[in-house]
Design a protein around this motif. Structure first.
Motif, short mmCIF file in Angstrom:
data_model
loop_
_atom_site.label_atom_id
_atom_site.label_comp_id
_atom_site.label_asym_id
_atom_site.label_seq_id
_atom_site.Cartn_x
_atom_site.Cartn_y
_atom_site.Cartn_z
N UNK A 31 12.59 -6.45 -8.02
CA UNK A 31 13.62 -5.64 -7.37
C UNK A 31 13.46 -5.67 -5.85
N UNK A 32 14.37 -5.01 -5.17
CA UNK A 32 14.31 -4.80 -3.71
C UNK A 32 14.16 -6.10 -2.91
N UNK A 33 14.81 -7.15 -3.38
CA UNK A 33 14.82 -8.45 -2.67
C UNK A 33 13.42 -9.04 -2.46
N UNK A 34 12.49 -8.65 -3.28
CA UNK A 34 11.16 -9.23 -3.18
C UNK A 34 11.24 -10.69 -3.58
N UNK B 233 7.32 -7.24 1.13
CA UNK B 233 6.02 -7.63 0.59
C UNK B 233 5.37 -6.49 -0.19
N UNK B 234 4.38 -6.86 -0.96
CA UNK B 234 3.64 -5.83 -1.71
C UNK B 234 2.51 -5.32 -0.82
N UNK C 28 11.66 -3.94 9.70
CA UNK C 28 11.05 -5.23 10.03
C UNK C 28 10.06 -5.61 8.95
N UNK C 29 9.51 -4.57 8.34
CA UNK C 29 8.65 -4.79 7.18
C UNK C 29 9.11 -3.83 6.08
N UNK C 30 9.28 -4.34 4.89
CA UNK C 30 9.55 -3.47 3.76
C UNK C 30 8.39 -3.65 2.78
N UNK C 31 7.58 -2.60 2.65
CA UNK C 31 6.40 -2.71 1.79
C UNK C 31 6.68 -2.02 0.46
N UNK C 32 6.50 -2.76 -0.61
CA UNK C 32 6.75 -2.21 -1.94
C UNK C 32 5.42 -1.77 -2.57
N UNK C 33 5.33 -0.48 -2.87
CA UNK C 33 4.12 0.04 -3.52
C UNK C 33 4.25 -0.28 -5.00
N UNK C 34 3.89 -1.51 -5.35
CA UNK C 34 4.16 -1.94 -6.72
C UNK C 34 3.03 -1.53 -7.66
N UNK C 35 3.39 -1.48 -8.92
CA UNK C 35 2.51 -0.92 -9.94
C UNK C 35 1.24 -1.74 -10.14
N UNK C 36 0.25 -1.11 -10.74
CA UNK C 36 -0.93 -1.85 -11.21
C UNK C 36 -0.71 -2.13 -12.70
#
Lengths: 147, 911
Positions: free
Chosen positions: B607-610, B617-618, B742-750
Motif C-alpha cells: 500500500x501507500x505507493x511503496x 520507505x519502511x 520528502x520522505x514517507x516512512x511506513x511503520x510496517x508490521x513485523x
C-alpha cells in the motif's frame, strides 16, 4: 590518590567531558577536581568507578597518575559482592540467592533457581506470597482465573 | 508457626476488626488473619499494629482459644543473617492512589472505585463473594464507566508521565467479565480512553471481541466525575473528539489507576546501591535488561518498569539465569532435593475412596449444585469420605486431603474440580506426601467440561457432574500404582536462529557450561537487529551486536553452524536428536533442549505507493538512510510517518508493538537534524508504553505533529507533479489535510518467518498469525507446548530488543531446569505391549512420536513378530491402543478395563 585526566575518562566512558564534570558535581562519580583538568580518586573510589562503568582497571591505571597517598589496589572480582568475606568460608562462592518480593515475579525467579540447583531465600514482607496477582479475579486475554 | 493448623478459631474469637488490605479495604478482617484463603504459608498471622494485646496490652483471646497452642505473644521480631551469592529484587509495584485528583472525587463519591477495588468486587473471594454490587447502595450496577490513564500519561496533580502499560487491557477484561456477573438487560460498559494500548499477543483480537460484544469505547479523557443523586451513582463530564461537551450518568465509575514504583523503592535502591530512573523504577540497559549497575544484584517485574504478568514472569526467569550464571561454581552446593515418605502398599487392601468436590469459588458452585454432587458421591460404592471445598487446589485443602487419607485410610482419591492439565501434578504431589502412589487419583473436570459450558442450565449441569463423578469413581477403583521411570538427560542445547535472541540464549547456555549448537539459516549472524540504529534508550545497537557476535564466534562451548537447516527431529525432552544440513553437508546433533529463535521480518507493504516511489520507505530502509545519508535527510523539508501499515487490520490482527516508538525516535532524530523540518506522524493509537511515553511527550515538545486516523479512513498517498502528497482526515479539525512529504516512512508490521517446516518437525503450534504458541500465555510465556522446547524473540510475537533479550535469557533459565539434572523423571503413563500383539503393525503408522518399532522373535521355532515401544519417546497419547484391533497394546492409567468401567458407569444412568 589517583589522578585521571577528565578527557581520558570521558573517552573511556563515551560521554562528553562536561558530563563527567556534572557527574562529579552531583556526586554520581566521587572524585575531587584538580589538579588542572585532572580528577583525583581515592583507591576505593577508583575501584567503584571501574565497577560502575565497566572499565578495565589495569588499562585505566596506565593512563592515570598516582599522587602520594595511596596506590591503586588490586581489584577483587566483584562477581558476588554479598558472599561472606573472611571468617567462615573464605573466598568461597555461596550457592544461595535471596529473592526480595514474593509476587509472581519473585515466585518464578525462586522456582527456576531452586529447580536448577540453588538454595533460595524468598523474602516477603506480608504474611503470604502471591502479591498483586493474588488479588486479581481473572487474567487477560484468556479470562483464566488469576488464582 | 509449625503448630498452627489454620483452623480459624483465633480469627473467630478475635474482637478487633480491621480493614482488609487484600480486599482493598472494602471488607474487614480480624487482627489475627489469613492474608487470603489460599495463602502460602497457610498460617494465621497477628497484625501487630491492630492487635489489642500488642497495642494496648490486653485481650489474648486468640491465645486462650487456640487448640494447638500456636500463639506465642513473647515472640519478637529477630534479625536473621543469611549468606547469599546474589540478590534478585522483585518488590513489584503499588497502585496509584487517585485521592489526589480532586475532580474525580475518589474517596468522596462512594461509587468511584479503583481498578484494583473493582477486581476485588468481581472476585469470588472478594467482599461480596463475587456478586457485583456497587458500594453506595449495594445494588447491581448496569451502567459502568472505566476512566483510563488515571495517574498515568499525565504530568500534573502528582501523576506520572509514563504509561502504566496494563490498564487498557485490564479495563477491557473487567468490562468483558462484568457481563458474566450481571443479570438481565441494560448492561452498558463504557471505556473512556486516550489511546487504546492492546499491544501484546492476542490482545487485539480480545479487544475486537469485547467491542463486538457491546463494550463501548469513547476516545476522551473525562475531566470531572460528579456524584449522582443522593451521592448514588456518578455523572461523567467529558469532551468528545469533535469538541462537544457531554455529561452522562453511570451507576458507577472505575478509575483505571496506573502502576507506580513500590513505596520502598528508594530505600531498596539505597540499601543495595542500585540506580533508579526518574520515576524510581530500577535502571537497566536494553542489552542487559535485568542487570543493575551492581554486580550480583538483579531486578525483575514491575520494579524494572510497569508491565503485565507475562513480561514479569519472563524477566523473573531471566534474572534467575543471571544469578545462576554468576554463581555457577557454587551450583548444587546448598540446594536439597524434596523427599517423600515411603509409599504405602495398597495392593490387597479393600477399596476406600475419598471424593473431593470443588466449588472453585463461584466458577463451579455458581452453576453446579456442588452440595448435591457431594451428597450423591456418598452413595457410590467404596466411597468412605466426601468433602466439598471452596478451592480444592488451595494449600489448606491439600492439608485436609492428606489428613483425610490418614484418618479414613483412603487408598483411592477422586477430585471433581477443573482440568488435570493444570492441576493433576498438584494433587498427585499431595497423594505422594500422604504416602499414596500418585496414580491412585482421578479427576472429574466439572468446571471446563461442565460449569463453563452449561452456564444456562444448572439442573442439567448438576446431573452431568454426578455422571462425571460416577465415572471417575468407577475408573479409580481399577487404578493401580504406577512407577515413573527416569531417563538420562543430554546436557547440551540446540538454538535455532542466530539473531539477537538466539545468540543471547546460546551465550547464556554456554556460559553455564552447556555445550550449545547455534543453527543459522543464512551466512551471517545478527538477524533483524542489523537494520536498527538505536534502542529506545538511545543505545547503539550495531556496535553492541558486533561485540555479541564476536563473543558467540569465540565462545569455546558454542558451535555456530551457518547456512544450516534442520532436517529431522527425533526423541523427546532431555533426549533429542536431529539431522542437519550444513552448507550441503549432512550432520547430526544430540541435545536435551532446544530454543526456537527464528526471528521475524519487516512486512513489505503493498500500500501507500511503496515500491513505486523511492521516497516511500519502511523503517529499516529509513534507518539505513539516517545512518548512511544523514546529510541528505537533513535537507528534507518534510517527513511523514504512517503507522500500523499491515498491522491491526483483518488478516494481521495484531499490533507490532515496536513501530510507534520507532517512528517517534526517528521523528525526534529528524527534528534534531533539522529543527525546521515539518514532521508528521499519522497514527491510529500511539502505543509508546511504559517509560517510552516520555519520548512521545518529548517529540510533541519538539514540534512533531501527530494526526490520528481510523482504519476505515486511511490516509491516501498520491503523486501530484513531482510532489508526493498524503491526504488525511484530521479528526480534531474535522476536515481533510493535504501534506507534502520528502520522505514517507511506513511503520510496517513485523511478520514471523515461515516456520511451518520447523513447527512440523517439532510438533509445536502457532497462532493464527503464525507466531509460536507458548504453553500458557501468563505463567509459562517462554515454554512451548512441547516439553523441552522454548521460544525467544520475534518468532513468538513482535517485541523490542530489550524484551527479546530478556525472553532469551528466560528461555535459558527454563532450559536450565531440565539441563541441570543428569537424569529426569518421566510420567508413568506409558504404553505397554501385551501378549495379544501379533505384529500386524497397524499402530506403527499412527504413533505421532515414532515410539513403536516392530521386532521378530522366535517362539518354539516359529518366527513371529510383535511391536516394542520406546518408553522415553512414548507420551501415553493412546493412539496405538485405540488403533489396535486386538488389545495388543495398552496404556497404563488408560487401560481397556479402566476405560470400559468409565463407559459402563456413564451408561448406567440410561438403565
Amino acid at each position: 590518590m589517583i589522578v585521571i585526566h577528565v578527557l581520558t575518562l570521558a573517552q573511556e566512558i563515551g560521554v562528553h567531558r562536561n558530563t563527567i564534570r556534572n557527574w562529579v558535581k552531583t556526586g554520581r562519580i566521587s572524585a575531587k577536581p584538580g589538579p588542572g583538568k585532572g580528577l583525583q580518586f581515592t583507591p576505593d573510589d577508583f575501584a567503584r568507578l571501574c565497577r560502575d562503568f565497566n572499565l578495565a582497571p589495569e588499562q585505566l591505571k596506565t593512563m592515570a597518575r598516582t599522587l602520594p597517598g595511596g596506590d591503586v589496589p588490586p581489584l577483587a572480582t566483584p562477581a558476588s559482592p554479598l558472599a561472606p568475606r573472611g571468617q567462615d568460608r573464605p573466598g568461597k562462592m555461596v550457592g544461595a540467592v535471596m529473592v526480595v518480593g514474593g509476587g509472581i515475579a519473585g515466585i518464578q525467579a525462586a522456582l527456576d533457581l531452586a529447580d536448577s540447583g540453588y538454595y533460595v531465600y524468598l523474602v516477603e514482607k506480608s504474611p503470604g506470597i502471591g502479591g498483586k496477582m493474588s488479588q486479581l479475579d481473572k487474567t487477560y486475554p484468556t479470562n483464566d482465573c488469576a488464582m | 508457626m509449625d503448630k498452627c493448623i489454620a483452623c480459624g478459631l483465633c480469627a473467630q474469637k478475635c474482637p478487633k476488626k480491621v480493614d482488609d488490605d487484600y480486599n482493598a479495604g472494602m471488607s474487614q478482617r480480624k487482627a489475627i488473619y489469613l492474608k487470603y484463603s489460599q495463602t502460602v504459608p497457610l498460617k494465621y498471622a497477628i497484625d501487630g499494629e491492630h492487635c489489642l494485646y500488642t497495642a494496648k496490652g490486653k485481650c489474648r483471646a486468640c491465645e486462650k482459644f487456640c487448640p494447638t497452642g500456636a500463639i506465642n505473644f513473647t515472640d519478637t521480631g529477630a534479625v536473621v543473617t543469611v549468606n547469599v551469592g546474589a540478590v534478585i529484587l522483585a518488590p513489584g509495584y503499588q497502585a496509584f492512589d487517585p485521592s489526589g485528583i480532586a475532580p474525580y472525587g475518589y474517596g468522596r463519591i462512594p461509587d468511584v472505585v479503583t481498578g484494583l477495588e473493582y477486581e476485588r468486587l468481581l472476585s469470588a473471594s472478594g467482599p461480596n463473594q463475587g456478586h457485583l454490587l456497587r458500594p453506595s447502595d449495594h445494588k447491581e450496577p448496569k451502567r459502568i464507566a472505566w476512566v483510563q490513564c488515571v495517574g498515568s500519561r499525565c504530568t500534573h496533580t502528582g501523576a506520572n508521565g509514563y504509561c502504566s502499560t496494563v490498564c487498557c487491557m485490564y479495563a477491557v477484561k473487567q468490562a468483558v467479565v462484568t457481563a458474566e456477573h450481571t443479570h438481565g438487560d441494560g448492561l452498558n460498559q463504557t471505556i473512556f480512553f486516550m489511546d487504546l494500548r492492546s499491544h501484546n499477543k492476542e490482545f487485539e483480537r480480545y479487544v475486537e471481541s469485547a467491542r463486538s460484544n457491546g463494550v463501548r469505547f469513547i476516545r476522551s479523557r473525562p475531566h470531572t466525575i460528579l456524584p449522582g443523586k443522593n451521592n448514588i451513582g456518578v455523572r461523567l463530564a467529558y469532551v468528545t473528539e469533535d469538541g462537544g461537551r457531554t455529561e452522562e450518568d453511570f451507576d458507577m465509575a472505575v478509575l483505571s489507576v496506573g502502576l507506580e514504583a513500590p513505596p520502598d523503592a528508594l530505600e531498596l535502591a539505597h540499601k543495595f546501591g542500585i540506580d533508579l530512573d526518574r520515576y524510581n523504577f530500577a535502571r537497566t540497559s536494553s542489552f542487559t535488561p535485568v542487570t543493575t549497575n551492581r554486580d550480583g544484584i538483579y531486578v525483575c517485574g514491575a520494579f524494572q518498569s510497569p508491565k503485565a504478568i507475562p513480561r514479569s514472569v519472563t524477566e523473573a526467569s531471566a534474572a534467575a539465569t543471571e544469578a545462576a550464571k554468576a554463581l555457577l561454581p557454587a551450583r548444587g552446593t546448598l540446594a536439597r532435593e524434596k523427599t517423600y515418605p515411603p509409599e504405602r502398599k495398597t495392593t490387597g487392601e479393600e477399596l476406600r475412596l475419598g471424593v473431593f468436590v470443588c466449588s472453585c469459588g463461584i466458577n463451579i458452585a455458581g452453576v453446579v449444585d456442588v452440595e448435591a454432587v457431594a451428597d450423591y458421591a456418598r452413595t457410590l460404592p467404596h466411597v468412605v469420605c466426601v468433602e466439598n471445598n471452596l478451592f480444592t487446589c488451595s494449600t489448606d485443602t491439600q492439608v485436609l486431603i492428606a489428613a483425610r487419607i490418614e484418618e479414613f485410610n483412603l487408598n483411592r482419591i477422586v477430585v471433581a474440580a477443573c482440568t488435570p492439565r493444570t492441576h493433576e501434578p498438584l494433587f498427585q504431589d499431595t497423594l505422594r506426601e500422604a504416602g499414596l502412589n500418585a496414580y491412585l487419583l482421578e479427576m472429574a473436570n466439572i468446571r471446563n467440561q461442565n460449569a463453563w459450558v452449561h452456564q444456562k442450565d444448572p439442573a442439567f449441569a448438576t446431573l452431568k457432574a454426578k455422571d462425571q463423578v460416577r465415572m471417575a469413581v468407577a475408573k479409580v477403583c481399577r487404578d493401580y500404582p504406577l512407577a515413573s521411570m527416569s531417563v538420562p538427560v543430554v546436557q547440551k542445547a540446540l538454538v535455532i536462529g542466530g539473531g539477537v535472541a538466539g545468540m543471547t540464549a546460546a551465550l547464556d547456555l554456554a556460559d553455564q557450561g552447556y555445550p550449545t549448537v547455534l543453527v543459522e539459516k543464512s551466512d551471517k549472524l545478527g538477524g533483524a537487529a542489523w537494520h536498527l540504529n538505536t534502542t529506545w534508550k538511545c543505545e547503539d545497537v550495531r556496535a553492541w551486536l558486533g561485540r555479541l557476535i564476536s563473543r558467540v564466534d569465540n565462545h569455546p562451548s558454542i558451535q555456530v553452524l551457518k547456512n544450516a537447516r534442520l532436517k529431522s527431529v527425533s526423541g523427546s525432552v532431555g533426549n533429542f536428536a536431529s539431522d542437519l544440513e550444513v552448507g550441503g553437508n549432512p550432520m547430526n546433533v544430540a541435545y536435551g533442549i532446544a530454543v526456537l529463535a527464528t526471528g521475524g521480518a519487516e512486512y513489505q507493504p503493498e500500500e501507500y505507493r511503496f515500491g513505486q516511489d523511492p521516497r516511500v520507505m519502511t523503517h529499516h530502509q529509513f534507518d539505513a538512510e539516517l545512518r548512511e545519508r544523514a546529510a541528505m535527510v537533513q535537507q528534507a523539508g518534510s517527513a511523514v510517518f504512517i503507522q500500523c501499515v499491515g498491522s491491526r487490520e483483518p488478516g494481521r490482527m495484531y499490533c507490532s508493538r515496536v513501530c510507534c516508538t520507532h517512528s517517534v525516535m526517528s521523528a525526534m532524530r529528524l527534528k534534531e537534524l533539522n529543527p525546521d523540518m515539518r514532521v508528521f506522524v499519522l497514527y491510529r493509537d500511539m502505543r509508546t508504553y511504559g517509560q517510552r511515553e516520555d519520548l512521545y511527550t518529548r517529540a510533541r515538545e519538539l514540534g512533531v505533529i501527530f494526526i490520528r486516523f481510523d482504519l476505515e479512513n486511511k490516509p491516501e498517498v498520491y503523486q501530484e507533479g513531482a510532489a508526493l502528497r498524503i491526504k488525511v482526515m484530521d479528526p480534531i479539525l474535522g476536515r481533510p489535510l493535504r501534506l507534502e512529504a520528502d520522505y514517507l516512512v511506513l511503520a510496517s508490521a513485523i511478520v514471523p518467518h515461515d516456520q511451518q517446516e520447523l513447527t512440523e518437525l517439532f510438533k509445536c503450534g502457532v497462532n493464527p498469525d503464525g507466531f509460536l504458541n507458548e504453553a500458557h500465555p501468563k505463567l509459562r510465556p517462554v515454554d512451548l507446548t512441547v516439553d523441552g522446547l522454548f521460544a525467544a524473540g520475534l518468532c513468538h510475537h513482535p517485541k523490542p530488543l530489550d524484551e527479546a533479550v530478556s525472553q532469551a535469557k528466560a528461555a535459558v533459565s527454563r532450559a536450565g531446569v531440565i539441563l541441570a539434572k543428569a537424569a529426569m523423571q518421566l510420567d508413568a503413563i506409558k504404553s505397554e505391549v501385551t501378549a495379544a500383539c501379533d505384529g500386524c503393525a497397524l499402530c506403527l503408522d499412527v504413533c505421532p512420536y515414532r515410539a513403536i518399532k516392530l521386532e521378530e522373535y522366535g517362539d518354539n521355532g516359529h518366527a513371529r513378530r510383535r511391536i516394542v515401544t520406546d518408553k522415553a519417546l512414548c507420551k501415553g497419547c493412546g493412539l496405538c491402543e485405540a488403533t489396535c484391533p486386538k488389545e495388543g497394546v495398552t496404556v497404563h492409567g488408560f487401560t481397556h478395563d479402566q476405560l470400559k468401567a468409565q463407559v459402563d458407569a456413564v451408561l448406567e444412568a440410561l438403565g
